[in-house]
Enzyme design. Structure first.
Site, short mmCIF file in Angstrom:
data_model
loop_
_atom_site.label_atom_id
_atom_site.label_comp_id
_atom_site.label_asym_id
_atom_site.label_seq_id
_atom_site.Cartn_x
_atom_site.Cartn_y
_atom_site.Cartn_z
N LYS A 20 45.94 27.12 50.37
CA LYS A 20 47.03 26.31 50.93
C LYS A 20 47.74 27.04 52.06
O LYS A 20 48.75 26.57 52.57
CB LYS A 20 48.06 25.99 49.83
CG LYS A 20 47.52 25.28 48.63
CD LYS A 20 48.67 25.04 47.63
CE LYS A 20 48.17 24.65 46.27
NZ LYS A 20 49.21 24.80 45.26
N ARG A 33 27.94 42.46 40.73
CA ARG A 33 28.04 43.76 40.08
C ARG A 33 29.45 44.32 40.05
O ARG A 33 29.91 44.81 39.02
CB ARG A 33 27.17 44.81 40.80
CG ARG A 33 25.79 44.94 40.25
CD ARG A 33 24.85 45.29 41.39
NE ARG A 33 24.85 44.17 42.31
CZ ARG A 33 24.01 43.15 42.20
NH1 ARG A 33 23.10 43.16 41.28
NH2 ARG A 33 24.07 42.13 43.02
N THR A 34 30.13 44.28 41.18
CA THR A 34 31.42 44.95 41.22
C THR A 34 32.39 44.26 40.27
O THR A 34 33.03 44.91 39.44
CB THR A 34 31.97 44.97 42.67
OG1 THR A 34 30.97 45.57 43.49
CG2 THR A 34 33.24 45.79 42.77
C1 NCD Z 1 27.69 45.78 48.21
C2 NCD Z 1 28.94 45.15 48.79
O1 NCD Z 1 29.47 44.18 48.25
O2 NCD Z 1 29.38 45.68 49.78
N1 NCD Z 1 27.36 45.27 46.95
C3 NCD Z 1 27.95 45.76 45.82
O3 NCD Z 1 29.17 45.87 45.72
N2 NCD Z 1 27.14 46.19 44.85
C4 NCD Z 1 26.54 45.71 49.15
C5 NCD Z 1 26.08 44.38 49.64
O4 NCD Z 1 26.67 43.33 49.36
O5 NCD Z 1 25.05 44.36 50.33
#
Ligand code: NCD
Length: 304
Positions: free
Chosen positions: A79, A50-51
């Site tokens: 490396k 998602r991010t």
């Molecule tokens: C979260 C993260 O990466 O911290 N996910 C996200 O960015 N949507 C939460 C998770 O990974 O559980």
């Protein structure tokens, strides 16, 4: 709002948060040319769906272009190159940097080597400020405001950076109460409790979920963060500590919203997805608009 970088939610002001919420609202479903001619470096040294993809969609919706590192092992870090050297070099290739890294403090380290717009997409179990912004945006959209709410965090309060980041933003509001539900091994670090105390925000910690659900306006579920455990046996022991089923959701107010930063493993059963209370897919969509708002603002502040 005049900042050009975002490494932690701890230094966000309420004015900034409110400005970004308004901006996100105006950018919903839009295509603009706010990032025309800008090249974004999307640096994900730790897994992400998602991010990374919502950031990349946000860049493209704003008319920018980008290059991506989706895997640390495809770079010279493999490396032995340091993060410092990598940032020194990459900041010459891109106009805006977005970075996720497994090490706590990596974002604060990286901005020592670039003045350009920089956004932390998560540093270890420390901070995930854009998640906090999209979460507060979601709470506003779902419940019309934040003041007076009781918010329950459930699951991995120790390693969950989404929780850690959102706490700073909630502390800018007059929330009624924060309830932390976790196994004793995964309690919220004292550091955050001290911060809440200092701001005069009431909180409670418990390991039992059901009896607190009726009080909650938001039930924020989290994944037990497997990748942060040194001892995998402990992870397997704690995995499945809390499973949110439709029966548990029905213990809450009809207006209670269930949030989750996603990905879920097994902590929310599928039948919850179709309930009115389930806000997590709307939450992940809101991430695009909030990230558009942030990219547009930081870029404008630096380049104009
Ligand atoms: C979260 C993260 O990466 O911290 N996910 C996200 O960015 N949507 C939460 C998770 O990974 O559980």
């Amino acid at each position: 709002m005049d900042r050009t970088q975002l490494t932690t939610s701890a230094d966000l002001t309420r004015d900034e948060v409110e400005f970004l919420i308004k901006e996100a609202d105006t950018l919903r479903d839009k295509r603009t040319d706010d990032l025309k001619g800008k090249i974004c470096a999307s640096l994900f040294f730790e897994p992400s769906t998602r991010t990374r993809l919502s950031f990349e969609s946000a860049v493209l919706r704003l008319g920018g272009s980008l290059f991506t590192v989706a895997n640390a092992s495809s770079t010279s870090m493999k490396k032995g190159e340091t993060l410092d050297d990598s940032i020194r070099v990459i900041e010459k290739y891109g106009d805006i940097l977005i970075m996720r890294h497994p090490k706590e403090g990596a974002a604060a380290d990286a901005v020592r080597f670039t003045k350009k717009p920089f956004i932390n997409g998560g540093d270890g179990s420390n901070q995930h400020p854009t998640q906090a912004l999209l979460d507060i945006y979601t709470i506003n959209r779902e419940l019309g405001g934040v003041d007076g709410l009781t918010i329950g965090f459930v699951g991995d309060c120790k390693f969950g950076r989404s929780i850690h980041s959102l706490l700073y933003v909630l502390a800018l509001y007059k929330v009624k109460k924060i309830i932390f539900i976790s196994p004793t091994q995964l309690k919220i670090p004292n550091y955050y409790l001290d911060m809440l105390k200092e701001k005069g925000i009431e909180y409670l910690e418990d390991s039992e979920l059901n009896k607190h659900v009726p009080e909650m306006d938001i039930l924020y579920m989290t994944r037990i963060q497997q990748e942060r455990f040194e001892n995998l046996e402990e992870y397997y022991f704690l995995k499945g500590s809390y499973i949110l089923t439709s029966e548990v959701v029905r213990l809450g107010k009809p207006t209670m919203k269930v949030m989750h930063p996603l990905p879920r493993v097994d902590e929310i059963t599928m039948e919850v997805d179709t309930m009115e209370n389930a806000a997590y897919f709307r939450q992940s969509e809101n991430g695009i608009y909030m990230r558009m708002a942030l990219l547009k603002t930081l870029s404008k502040n630096f380049y104009q």
